[in-house]
Design an enzyme around this catalytic site. Structure first.
Site, PDB file in Angstrom:
ATOM      1  CB  SER A 151      -1.906   0.922 -14.169  1.00  0.00           C
ATOM      2  OG  SER A 151      -1.706   1.902 -12.288  1.00  0.00           O
ATOM      3  CD  GLU A 173     -11.759  -2.491 -10.480  1.00  0.00           C
ATOM      4  OE1 GLU A 173     -10.774  -1.840  -9.352  1.00  0.00           O
ATOM      5  OE2 GLU A 173     -11.570  -3.282  -9.955  1.00  0.00           O
ATOM      6  CE  LYS A 198      -5.462   1.139 -11.772  1.00  0.00           C
ATOM      7  NZ  LYS A 198      -4.179   1.028 -11.262  1.00  0.00           N
ATOM      8  CD  GLU A 236      -8.295   2.847 -10.343  1.00  0.00           C
ATOM      9  OE1 GLU A 236      -6.955   2.739  -9.417  1.00  0.00           O
ATOM     10  OE2 GLU A 236      -8.316   0.495 -10.076  1.00  0.00           O
ATOM     11  CE  LYS A 279      -5.120   2.938  -7.155  1.00  0.00           C
ATOM     12  NZ  LYS A 279      -4.732   1.624  -6.357  1.00  0.00           N
ATOM     13  CG  ASP A 321      -1.673   1.844  -5.364  1.00  0.00           C
ATOM     14  OD1 ASP A 321      -1.212   0.868  -5.428  1.00  0.00           O
ATOM     15  OD2 ASP A 321      -2.706   2.220  -5.180  1.00  0.00           O
ATOM     16  CE1 TYR A 364      -5.411  -3.295  -5.535  1.00  0.00           C
ATOM     17  CE2 TYR A 364      -3.785  -1.419  -5.010  1.00  0.00           C
ATOM     18  CZ  TYR A 364      -3.441  -2.977  -6.004  1.00  0.00           C
ATOM     19  OH  TYR A 364      -2.611  -3.365  -6.584  1.00  0.00           O
TER      20      TYR A 364
HETATM   21  P1  13P Z   1      -5.400  -4.177 -10.157  1.00  0.00           P
HETATM   22  O1  13P Z   1      -4.221  -4.962 -11.253  1.00  0.00           O
HETATM   23  O2  13P Z   1      -4.763  -5.694  -9.185  1.00  0.00           O
HETATM   24  O3  13P Z   1      -6.974  -4.472 -10.235  1.00  0.00           O
HETATM   25  O4  13P Z   1      -4.951  -3.306  -9.088  1.00  0.00           O
HETATM   26  C1  13P Z   1      -4.688  -2.047  -9.845  1.00  0.00           C
HETATM   27  C2  13P Z   1      -5.237  -0.979  -8.987  1.00  0.00           C
HETATM   28  O5  13P Z   1      -4.063  -0.169  -8.400  1.00  0.00           O
HETATM   29  C3  13P Z   1      -6.447  -1.104  -8.659  1.00  0.00           C
HETATM   30  O6  13P Z   1      -6.977   0.697  -7.347  1.00  0.00           O
END
Ligand code: 13P
Length: 361
Positions: free
Chosen positions: A300, A185, A225, A183, A142, A31, A361
């Protein structure tokens, strides 16, 4: 009692989440926004135009049913979602024919909330967009929020804001029959220790589940995630795979309710080989007492599933078969790691660092 979903809506969401978390299956995150795929293309001297983006994604989705042995869902960017194969079949339809579910990135990227931190935008028309995506074949979505580790961050403001944003997004998705991947992160940028990453990730995940419950999100119809818990990418020395796995499992045990069906890690800049090995170690340790780890622990991955694939493809459809073979090889390795039975040695490109500072992203 959950008040905003009917029983049949809950059942539908649970069924999708269960399909996504089938044993040995994970998610391919394909994505990348137009800007991000442009960076990947520039490394292989490929022009970033709509046709090349379509040809690259067509190659990724062309492996037939074999990919569904390892991949249960693919996340697409909006442009890809509406594109078609050479035969005129929409990409969600191509995947469905191969037993793979379609996911859609619905966030619209990060925006600053202070000098060091961000939250994620994309609420305008989100309800309407989700309804359209569902109608056109999306079953999950996502939304990525980003937290950074420095001496001053993440701030309480960033943790609370991003948790509420993720909960609100999750609720809108569920109303539309779409399973939200939540997610949050915690970036691996920095020199911080494994212990600091564990502390921060624990605080973040605890806040995320508080917010999801505050907003009555149906946890059985969600996936998490998260980042794997590791020392910072610039830390010296780096924490070991085994210590990363132990810290990751302790963090999840302390924060993620057992109602959540699956946890699908992002690769976060770790090489294909490291991402696979850490996931394998997580599952090996979890397999020693699964009662403590009720969720599936899978992947993922974006970069860690596509790096050697895009290099093999090299912007030339004559390489499609080789690139597809490489994708199947990587997906197979990740699938083994999601069961704690990965044993292979990796080729050189699998060891290349995929780290990008302050990754978008
Ligand atoms: P990476 O596995 O490259 O970190 O990307 C996963 C993702 O979808 C980040 O939003």
């Amino acid at each position: 009692m959950n008040s905003f979903l009917t029983e049949s809506q809950q059942k539908e969401l649970s069924e999708i989440a269960n399909k996504l978390t089938k044993v040995g299956r994970g998610i391919l995150a394909a994505d990348e926004s137009t800007g991000t795929i442009g960076k990947r293309f520039s490394a292989i001297n490929c022009t970033n135009n709509e046709q090349n983006r379509r040809l690259y994604r067509q190659m990724l989705f062309s492996s037939g049913k074999v990919l569904s042995n390892y991949i249960s869902g693919v996340i697409m960017y909006d442009e890809t979602f509406w594109q078609k194969s050479d035969e005129g079949v929409s990409f969600p339809e191509v995947l469905r024919g191969n037993g793979i579910l379609t996911g859609i990135k619905v966030d619209l990227g990060v925006v600053s909330i202070n000098e060091l931190e961000t939250t994620t935008q994309g609420f305008d028309n989100l309800d309407k967009r989700c309804a359209e995506y569902k109608k056109a074949g999306a079953d999950f979505a996502k939304w990525r929020c980003v937290l950074t580790i420095t001496d001053q961050t993440p701030s309480e403001l960033a943790i609370v804001t991003n948790s509420n944003v993720l909960a609100w997004y999750a609720k809108i998705c569920q109303r539309n029959g779409i399973v939200p991947i939540v997610e949050p992160e915690v970036l691996c940028d920095g020199t911080h220790s494994l212990e600091r990453c564990e502390y921060v990730t624990t605080k973040v995940l605890a806040a995320v589940y508080k917010a999801l419950n505050d907003q009555d999100v149906f946890l059985e119809g969600t996936l998490l995630k998260p980042n794997m818990v590791t020392s910072g990418m610039q830390a010296n020395p780096q924490s070991s795979f085994s210590d990363n796995a132990t810290a990751t499992l302790r963090t999840l045990r302390r924060t993620v309710p057992s109602a959540v069906p699956g946890i699908v890690f992002l690769s976060g800049g770790f090489s294909e080989s490291d991402s696979t090995n850490i996931l394998n170690e997580i599952n090996k340790q979890a397999n020693t007492d699964r009662r403590m780890y009720p969720w599936s622990l899978s992947f993922s991955y974006g970069r860690a599933l596509q790096h050697s694939v895009i290099r093999t493809w090299n912007g030339d459809c004559a390489n499609n078969n080789l690139a597809v073979a490489q994708l199947i090889k990587r997906a197979n390795a990740c699938s083994d790691a999601a069961q704690g039975v990965h044993s292979g040695t990796d080729d050189a490109s699998a060891n290349e660092s995929l780290f990008v500072a302050k990754h978008v992203y």
